[in-house]
Design an enzyme around this catalytic site. Structure first.
Site, short mmCIF file in Angstrom:
data_model
loop_
_atom_site.label_atom_id
_atom_site.label_comp_id
_atom_site.label_asym_id
_atom_site.label_seq_id
_atom_site.Cartn_x
_atom_site.Cartn_y
_atom_site.Cartn_z
CG ASP A 1 49.07 36.12 43.82
OD1 ASP A 1 49.47 35.86 44.98
OD2 ASP A 1 48.30 35.39 43.17
CB CYS A 2 49.85 42.31 41.48
SG CYS A 2 48.18 42.57 42.07
#
Lengths: 128, 502
Positions: B130-131
């Site tokens: 996600d990051c």
């Protein structure tokens, strides 16, 4: 003087060297030879006086003859003078002078041992 | 006792009055002036070495891409760098081969290209989080484009190194270069009298935090290197330096044929002459540094030592092994080692290089134990067949054909009257003889130059012999050369299939 002989398929079965020795009376030394059923490559060492005569005689027999003035070339931008080529050369082409590797290309018979031994890939055989 | 402090030495470096000599000059100075006189006359001795240092590597920080990527795997000019360090940090090892050119272009070549200012093609695979959502990228970078390019070398600048020879019957290609058969040459590595650790073997100065010359840059000793073994005279250094400050003259990629790529590095350590003990230890000569000549023809960890020699003998170009005179050559460059020591001497004299105080000495006790191998691996005697039919060379081809039918193998060892192996014949040799029609004796068809193995050889080595020579069976011989078994490629395939033969 060193001569590199390239022998084509059509004449490889003929006694070429023997014919040339008989014709010229030259004392030749075969320094390297790789000959199979179809072709061959030979390095001859001949005295300077007889060199021209031997070369002409071989060419008349159809052999491709190259005078090996500088058989092995060193790329000085790659060489670090480590000495990996010194002890493995069968003819003593390289030696140390004050830890600098100095070559005497005239001794080289183009066996190629130094080319694969050089860790810096600084050596190359001419015409190979 | 003549003594001085490191701050006094550094003061002289700053005011230009420092007196520096190289480790080659020091022995005659100590001979002439004595150790006390040498402490008064000399402030710093510079050392230098320039040779293959395989255990070298580079941490690279690429900076963050947009969208950001957490790199799982990455390649620099097709050479894989380890990506398991955070998101965009990589570790590139000198001996890692490339996927396209193999060992002819490896990690060391990437390092040399970076130092030479060349552009490097970077390919990366992302993990995808996600990051860090980016899954892959390609970019072209030069040395200045990396945030950091920090060399961290786990094991450099060996105190000395075993010389190498080869007693076997064939030419071998090793990390000690090409070794000719029947002890045709001896190769050695190391600068001897100029070697950093040999000039301070008890680590009076050399320690963690010591500033050094590292390939043209000012680097540091991090501590003792891996396999550090000072008790045996084989101490090593772990070092670090900034690749951006390095010079290609002292950082050169290399390839040892049929071995791998490696990095030739120039490393120099300055040794301040603070007291008489340091004056004496830097007066070491080539003849004081001994190494064994080890037989690399034996492909085992514990290779036999054929002779003990010193660097003076090695540098003379010829050493004696038993009754044989053998030509020697170095593999590291003594010319460049001198240049390292001279360049470091010049930088100190010009006030550009100031010495640092070590924060801890190197350990006087190291560890270079053999590997603990917990998974048992088989030896030839565990796998070979003991029922072996052999023949003598005076029998006929027809008799040999009958013998081979009785045998389980399509190879028939030929032995002399004492049972000693002298040749081998195969079903193919017999078929050829039959087809030819004029050959009647085994002696006319047998191969006399026969490869064999011994019961105590690890199976992997016997498999390598089969593979190297494209053959399918090896007679197993005892210490006297008598045939006691046969090992064939069938035994190996059974082993792989998980069936240990009786």
């Amino acid at each position: 003087m060193k001569l590199l002989l390239r022998v084509a398929p059509g004449i490889v079965r003929k006694p070429l060297i023997a014919s040339v020795i008989l014709e010229t009376g030259a004392l030749v030394n075969i320094e390297r030879a790789s000959i199979d059923a179809v072709s061959g490559e030979i390095v001859l060492d001949v005295s300077q006086e007889k060199c021209r005569q031997v070369k002409d005689a071989l060419e008349r027999l159809g052999v491709d003859v190259i005078l090996l003035e500088i058989p092995v070339i060193r790329d000085d931008s790659e060489c670090v003078h480590c000495g990996a080529c010194v002890a493995i050369c069968p003819t003593g082409t390289f030696h140390f002078e004050d830890w600098r590797v100095v070559g005497e290309p005239g001794r080289c018979v183009q066996c190629g041992a130094c080319v694969t031994a050089c860790p810096h890939r600084a050596l190359r055989l001419v015409l190979k | 006792m003549a003594e001085k402090t490191l701050s006094e030495v550094n003061e002289r470096i700053r005011d230009g009055s420092v007196r520096v000599v190289t480790a080659e000059e020091m022995p005659s100075i100590v001979d002439e002036l004595g150790p006390a006189g040498a402490v008064r006359e000399v402030d710093v001795v510079t050392t230098g070495t320039f040779g293959a240092m395989c255990s070298s590597g580079l941490f690279l920080n690429l900076g963050h891409s947009d969208p950001p990527i957490k790199i799982g795997r990455a390649w620099l000019n097709k050479v894989e760098a380890y990506g398991g360090v955070a998101a965009v940090d990589l570790f590139l090892g000198a001996t890692q081969p490339s996927i396209d050119r193999g060992i002819e272009y490896g990690g060391a070549h990437v390092m040399e290209d970076l130092v030479s200012g060349k552009a490097i093609e970077v390919e990366a695979e992302g993990v995808g989080t996600d990051c860090y959502p980016q899954l892959g990228l390609e970019t072209t970078l030069r040395l200045e484009d990396f945030n950091q390019a920090t060399m961290v070398n786990p094991r450099n600048a060996y105190q000395r190194y075993n010389a190498a020879t080869n007693s076997s019957q064939r030419t071998i290609h090793t990390y000690m270069g090409t070794l000719l058969p029947r002890m045709g040459n001896v190769h050695y590595s190391g600068a001897g009298v100029l070697n950093p650790i040999s000039n301070d073997p008890s680590f009076q100065y050399i320690g963690m935090g010591v500033r050094i010359f590292l390939a043209g840059s000012q680097g540091y000793i991090i501590g003792s290197g891996t396999q550090h073994n000072p008790q045996a005279g084989f101490a090593t250094l772990m070092v670090t330096g900034d690749l951006k400050q390095m010079d290609r003259r002292f950082l050169r990629a290399a390839t040892f044929t049929r071995y791998g790529s490696s990095l030739y590095l120039g490393i120099g350590v300055p040794i301040p002459i603070l007291n008489e003990r340091l004056a004496l230890s830097t007066a070491v000569r080539d003849r004081d540094i001994e190494v064994p000549v080890v037989d690399y023809g034996v492909p085992r960890r514990d290779r036999p030592s054929m002779a003990k020699v010193n660097y003076e003998q090695l540098k003379s170009g010829m050493v004696r092994i038993g009754r044989q005179e053998v030509a020697t050559s170095s593999l590291s460059s003594l010319l460049m080692a001198r240049e390292v020591a001279a360049t470091l001497k010049g930088s100190i004299e010009k006030g550009e290089f100031v010495l640092t105080q070590p924060v801890a000495p190197l350990s006087l006790a190291g560890s270079a134990r053999p590997m603990k191998q917990t998974k048992e691996f088989p030896y030839v005697e565990d796998v070979m067949s003991r029922e072996v039919v052999s023949v003598t060379e005076d029998i006929s081809v027809a008799e040999a054909a009958q013998a081979i039918i009785k045998s389980k193998f399509d190879h028939l060892p030929v032995v002399n009257s004492a049972g000693v192996l002298c040749g081998i014949i195969t079903t193919w040799d017999i078929s050829k003889a039959v087809a030819d029609g004029t050959i009647s004796q085994v002696s006319q068809i047998m191969t006399r130059n026969v490869f064999s193995t011994t019961p105590d050889q690890p199976i992997e080595l016997a498999a390598r012999t089969l593979d190297t020579h494209s053959i399918s069976a090896l007679p197993v011989v005892d210490q006297d050369g008598r045939v006691i078994g046969m090992l064939s490629s069938n035994h190996l395939s059974r082993l792989f299939a998980g069936r240990r033969p009786r």
